[in-house]
Design an enzyme around this catalytic site. Structure first.
Site, short mmCIF file in Angstrom:
data_model
loop_
_atom_site.label_atom_id
_atom_site.label_comp_id
_atom_site.label_asym_id
_atom_site.label_seq_id
_atom_site.Cartn_x
_atom_site.Cartn_y
_atom_site.Cartn_z
N ARG A 154 8.54 4.14 1.45
CA ARG A 154 9.63 4.68 2.53
C ARG A 154 10.46 6.43 2.28
O ARG A 154 10.67 7.16 3.17
CB ARG A 154 10.20 4.36 2.77
CG ARG A 154 10.25 2.76 3.40
CD ARG A 154 10.99 2.01 3.81
NE ARG A 154 10.47 0.38 5.40
CZ ARG A 154 9.88 -0.42 4.80
NH1 ARG A 154 10.59 -0.71 4.08
NH2 ARG A 154 9.98 -1.05 5.22
N GLY A 160 0.59 -1.53 0.14
CA GLY A 160 0.32 -0.01 0.05
C GLY A 160 0.91 1.48 0.15
O GLY A 160 1.82 1.44 -0.19
N HIS A 193 3.76 1.82 -7.38
CA HIS A 193 2.86 1.29 -7.95
C HIS A 193 1.89 0.48 -8.92
O HIS A 193 1.46 -0.57 -9.78
CB HIS A 193 2.17 0.75 -6.38
CG HIS A 193 2.57 0.71 -4.94
ND1 HIS A 193 3.40 1.34 -4.42
CD2 HIS A 193 3.50 -0.04 -4.63
CE1 HIS A 193 3.74 1.15 -3.25
NE2 HIS A 193 3.81 0.02 -3.44
P1 AMP Z 1 5.72 -2.40 -1.87
O1 AMP Z 1 4.56 -1.39 -1.63
O2 AMP Z 1 6.39 -1.33 -1.68
O3 AMP Z 1 5.80 -3.49 -1.19
O4 AMP Z 1 5.52 -2.68 -3.22
C1 AMP Z 1 5.09 -3.46 -4.01
C2 AMP Z 1 5.25 -4.03 -5.28
O5 AMP Z 1 5.51 -2.64 -6.00
C3 AMP Z 1 6.86 -4.77 -5.64
O6 AMP Z 1 7.31 -5.39 -6.98
C4 AMP Z 1 7.89 -3.63 -5.65
O7 AMP Z 1 9.28 -3.86 -6.09
C5 AMP Z 1 6.91 -2.66 -6.90
N1 AMP Z 1 7.61 -1.25 -6.15
C6 AMP Z 1 7.99 -0.26 -5.38
N2 AMP Z 1 8.47 0.92 -5.41
C7 AMP Z 1 8.90 0.71 -6.68
C8 AMP Z 1 9.61 1.49 -8.32
N3 AMP Z 1 9.46 3.00 -7.69
N4 AMP Z 1 8.89 1.72 -9.37
C9 AMP Z 1 8.53 -0.14 -9.32
N5 AMP Z 1 8.47 -1.05 -9.11
C10 AMP Z 1 8.28 -0.29 -7.77
#
Ligand code: AMP
Length: 298
Positions: A187, A31, A37
């Site tokens: 973050r 989220g 995302h």
């Molecule tokens: P998270 O919510 O941080 O667990 O991320 C969910 C998904 O989004 C994971 O597969 C991450 O690798 C991907 N993700 C997060 N930040 C990025 C970004 N800047 N570019 C591409 N994918 C991302």
């Protein structure tokens, strides 16, 4: 878009769609959506009939001194953003739904989970591998989209799917960045303005490392040192690691070989915020083909 909190309902919807010979895509997330995302959702939407986004801040992948409680959340904003991307199902279970009692069964992926982020976060990838396996079991056969931003996570997931013969196709999506190169991350919301400025050092270090290779450097430790020196020179940054490894199994390398995909990966603390970034690259016929954009002039 429908929001589902219950495992049986999410599973039933995915089964129903597959019975009609349609395809299912899964985008696992924690989220606080940003353009990274949303890009995963868009990529999934373009290729599949049913797009499921899971939104679950998984407690088992956070260490005891990590930011589980402070992790940024915006369930209403997230629901609007996902609906705006044409997502069909937002699967947002509670912790009690996912872990009605402490699990006795966990998924451990060895070797590829040990180095890089695994050194400072020894239980992190066990938590990730277990929750991702649960999500794959709930959603069933599908194509799952993961960001290359979390490159080690992508390798861990690819490996668990291969080793456990899961009926999942894993797709990695290039990192989405801010205009100054900072990789988008939930973050980043922790960064105060000075830190936000200093945080561009990760992208600058990756760019300098790729340029060094374009200039002919093939010694991985010298490439690594170029990136490390830049980070160490930034007063607000604390380098946790920077490594050059093979992209498929994250094995360390000495000399960069032609035709092999590598990744330069790093974790850096800016104040109390831990940021990660990486760039994959392949060297062929003297030129370096890297998954790292050059910036538009600001
Ligand atoms: P998270 O919510 O941080 O667990 O991320 C969910 C998904 O989004 C994971 O597969 C991450 O690798 C991907 N993700 C997060 N930040 C990025 C970004 N800047 N570019 C591409 N994918 C991302």
């Amino acid at each position: 878009m429908i929001t589902l909190e219950h495992i049986v309902a999410a599973r039933a919807r995915c089964d129903e769609v597959r019975r009609a010979d349609k395809t299912v895509a899964l985008v696992p997330t924690m989220g606080f959506f940003h353009e990274g995302h949303l890009t995963l959702m868009r990529t999934a939407r373009a290729a599949h009939d049913l797009v499921v986004v899971s939104l679950f801040v998984n407690p088992t992948q956070f260490g005891p001194s990590e930011d589980l409680d402070a992790y940024p959340r915006d369930p209403e904003g997230d629901a609007k953003a996902a609906a705006g991307e044409g997502v069909d199902v937002l699967f947002a279970p509670t912790v009690a739904e996912m872990y009605p009692r402490p699990g006795l069964t966990t998924v451990t992926v060895s070797e590829v989970a040990k180095g890089l982020c695994g050194i400072s976060r020894p239980h992190h990838f066990g938590g990730v591998a277990t929750v991702v396996t649960k999500l794959f079991s709930i959603v069933g056969p599908c194509t799952a989209y993961f960001g290359k931003k979390d490159f080690q996570q992508l390798v861990v997931v690819r490996r668990l799917v291969e080793d456990l013969n899961l009926p999942i196709e894993v797709v990695g999506v290039s990192t989405v960045r801010e205009r100054d190169g900072l990789a988008m991350s939930s973050r980043n919301a922790y960064l105060v303005p000075d830190e936000r400025h200093a945080a561009t050092v990760l992208f600058r270090a990756l760019t300098a490392a790729i340029e060094t290779m374009s200039g002919g450097e093939r010694d991985a430790s010298r490439v690594r040192a170029v990136a490390a020196d830049l980070i160490v020179a930034e007063p607000m940054a604390n380098l946790e690691y920077v490594e050059v490894v093979r992209a498929d199994d994250l094995a360390p390398v000495d000399q960069l070989e032609d035709g092999v995909e590598h990744v330069i990966a790093m974790a850096v603390r800016i104040g109390t915020t831990r940021l990660i970034d990486n760039a994959t690259f392949t060297i062929a016929a003297g030129s370096v083909n890297a998954d790292l954009p050059s910036l538009d002039p600001l």
